[in-house]
Design a protein around this motif. Structure first.
Motif, mmCIF file in Angstrom:
data_model
loop_
_atom_site.group_PDB
_atom_site.id
_atom_site.type_symbol
_atom_site.label_atom_id
_atom_site.label_comp_id
_atom_site.label_asym_id
_atom_site.label_seq_id
_atom_site.Cartn_x
_atom_site.Cartn_y
_atom_site.Cartn_z
ATOM 1 N N ILE A 108 -59.567 37.528 -17.861
ATOM 2 C CA ILE A 108 -59.739 36.507 -17.440
ATOM 3 C C ILE A 108 -60.618 35.732 -18.229
ATOM 4 N N CYS A 109 -59.759 34.789 -19.603
ATOM 5 C CA CYS A 109 -60.704 33.829 -19.612
ATOM 6 C C CYS A 109 -60.625 31.867 -20.079
ATOM 7 N N GLY A 110 -61.113 31.051 -20.810
ATOM 8 C CA GLY A 110 -61.442 29.651 -19.958
ATOM 9 C C GLY A 110 -61.029 29.091 -21.262
ATOM 10 N N SER A 111 -60.497 30.273 -22.540
ATOM 11 C CA SER A 111 -60.341 29.528 -23.925
ATOM 12 C C SER A 111 -59.578 30.719 -24.949
ATOM 13 N N GLY B 227 -53.616 17.530 -17.609
ATOM 14 C CA GLY B 227 -55.254 17.395 -18.205
ATOM 15 C C GLY B 227 -56.279 18.296 -17.356
ATOM 16 N N ASN B 228 -55.905 18.852 -16.770
ATOM 17 C CA ASN B 228 -56.595 19.719 -15.977
ATOM 18 C C ASN B 228 -57.237 20.987 -16.133
ATOM 19 N N ARG B 229 -58.080 21.336 -16.821
ATOM 20 C CA ARG B 229 -58.860 22.295 -16.914
ATOM 21 C C ARG B 229 -57.646 23.766 -16.485
ATOM 22 N N LEU B 230 -57.643 24.419 -17.450
ATOM 23 C CA LEU B 230 -57.024 26.175 -16.685
ATOM 24 C C LEU B 230 -57.601 27.237 -17.128
ATOM 25 N N TYR B 231 -57.513 28.131 -16.512
ATOM 26 C CA TYR B 231 -58.111 29.652 -17.024
ATOM 27 C C TYR B 231 -56.723 30.013 -17.524
ATOM 28 N N VAL C 180 -58.995 29.881 -9.485
ATOM 29 C CA VAL C 180 -60.846 30.913 -10.116
ATOM 30 C C VAL C 180 -61.028 29.865 -8.491
ATOM 31 N N ARG C 181 -62.477 29.336 -8.958
ATOM 32 C CA ARG C 181 -63.549 29.756 -8.472
ATOM 33 C C ARG C 181 -63.234 29.463 -6.787
ATOM 34 N N HIS C 182 -61.857 28.874 -6.058
ATOM 35 C CA HIS C 182 -61.511 28.873 -4.744
ATOM 36 C C HIS C 182 -61.674 31.253 -4.453
ATOM 37 N N HIS C 183 -60.643 32.013 -5.461
ATOM 38 C CA HIS C 183 -60.828 33.134 -5.342
ATOM 39 C C HIS C 183 -61.993 33.897 -5.285
ATOM 40 N N VAL C 184 -62.576 33.836 -6.394
ATOM 41 C CA VAL C 184 -63.795 34.212 -6.817
ATOM 42 C C VAL C 184 -64.763 34.462 -5.415
ATOM 43 N N ARG C 185 -65.106 33.311 -5.006
ATOM 44 C CA ARG C 185 -66.217 32.772 -3.921
ATOM 45 C C ARG C 185 -64.970 33.348 -2.386
ATOM 46 N N HIS D 200 -52.410 44.161 -18.242
ATOM 47 C CA HIS D 200 -51.775 45.221 -18.470
ATOM 48 C C HIS D 200 -50.742 45.719 -17.467
ATOM 49 N N GLN D 201 -49.349 45.218 -17.495
ATOM 50 C CA GLN D 201 -48.178 45.191 -16.756
ATOM 51 C C GLN D 201 -48.011 46.877 -16.212
ATOM 52 N N PRO D 202 -47.950 48.063 -17.591
ATOM 53 C CA PRO D 202 -48.100 49.205 -17.046
ATOM 54 C C PRO D 202 -49.102 49.765 -16.364
ATOM 55 N N VAL D 203 -50.105 49.096 -16.061
ATOM 56 C CA VAL D 203 -51.259 49.598 -14.734
ATOM 57 C C VAL D 203 -50.728 48.946 -13.738
ATOM 58 N N SER D 204 -50.597 47.085 -13.982
ATOM 59 C CA SER D 204 -51.077 45.832 -13.363
ATOM 60 C C SER D 204 -48.996 46.551 -12.468
ATOM 61 N N GLU D 205 -48.219 46.849 -13.095
ATOM 62 C CA GLU D 205 -46.866 46.402 -12.404
ATOM 63 C C GLU D 205 -46.691 45.376 -11.420
ATOM 64 N N LEU D 206 -47.177 44.331 -12.506
ATOM 65 C CA LEU D 206 -47.297 42.817 -12.045
ATOM 66 C C LEU D 206 -45.815 42.524 -12.982
ATOM 67 N N ASP D 207 -45.339 41.523 -12.404
ATOM 68 C CA ASP D 207 -43.340 40.490 -13.052
ATOM 69 C C ASP D 207 -43.955 39.842 -12.415
ATOM 70 N N PRO D 208 -44.249 38.429 -13.627
ATOM 71 C CA PRO D 208 -45.511 38.762 -14.368
ATOM 72 C C PRO D 208 -46.396 39.145 -14.257
ATOM 73 N N CYS D 209 -47.220 39.231 -14.795
ATOM 74 C CA CYS D 209 -48.314 39.849 -15.183
ATOM 75 C C CYS D 209 -49.725 39.331 -15.908
ATOM 76 N N ASP D 210 -48.606 38.003 -16.143
ATOM 77 C CA ASP D 210 -50.261 37.075 -16.270
ATOM 78 C C ASP D 210 -49.867 35.402 -15.996
ATOM 79 N N GLY D 211 -50.803 34.437 -15.944
ATOM 80 C CA GLY D 211 -50.789 33.445 -15.070
ATOM 81 C C GLY D 211 -51.674 32.260 -16.332
ATOM 82 N N TYR D 212 -51.772 31.095 -15.766
ATOM 83 C CA TYR D 212 -52.717 30.543 -16.056
ATOM 84 C C TYR D 212 -53.282 29.459 -14.706
ATOM 85 N N TYR D 213 -53.936 29.811 -14.248
ATOM 86 C CA TYR D 213 -54.669 28.715 -13.059
ATOM 87 C C TYR D 213 -55.890 27.926 -13.038
ATOM 88 N N PRO D 214 -55.632 26.456 -12.615
ATOM 89 C CA PRO D 214 -57.169 25.670 -12.463
ATOM 90 C C PRO D 214 -57.891 25.706 -12.278
#
Length: 138
Positions: free
Chosen positions: A62-65, A77-81, A104-109, A86-100
């Motif tokens: 997870i990165c902020g920049s 103009g809203n900041r994203l994370y 991120v803060r909501h899901h961490v909490r 790693h798709q072979p491990v997570s088996e997700l498609d798509p295996c990545d995404g950008y999040y406001p």
């Protein structure tokens, strides 16, 4: 309610959440775990506005920049994370995404509260993390 458990403390509710949130949730299942103090990875992600990075095996981050320390923003103009798995491990498609930041803060909490429910002996640690990272209203 159709909740799917993703790791020990992360749940996905298909009736409420969009599938696009899965890469973030997959990352949080590794970031908030029994094997490390809660702040170990959280200090790399939060507080928002400082960039930030955390990641590890088996292939998640997870990165902020970006590598040039330039932050990501949406069209309004809203900041994203950025969350990547790693798709072979997570088996997700798509295996990545950008999040406001607020998503991120909501899901961490949410994951911290799930952690508390299953680890009542570490409730003070959860409270300290919520306070340190200003997640009271997340």
């Amino acid at each position: 309610m159709t909740k799917i458990r993703i790791g020990n403390y992360v749940y996905f509710d298909a009736e409420v959440q969009d599938l696009n949130v899965l890469p973030l949730l997959e990352c949080l299942r590794f970031a908030i775990n029994d094997g490390q103090p809660l702040e170990h990875y959280l200090k790399g992600i939060l507080p928002p506005g400082e960039g930030g990075y955390c990641g590890g095996d088996p292939g998640w981050e997870i990165c902020g920049s970006d590598n040039d320390l330039k932050n990501w923003y949406d069209g309004a103009g809203n900041r994203l994370y950025y969350a990547w798995t790693h798709q072979p491990v997570s088996e997700l498609d798509p295996c990545d995404g950008y999040y406001p930041v607020d998503v991120v803060r909501h899901h961490v909490r949410e994951v911290l509260e799930n952690f508390r429910n299953l680890n009542p002996g570490r409730s003070a640690e959860v409270d300290a993390a919520i306070k340190r990272f200003e997640l009271e209203n997340a």
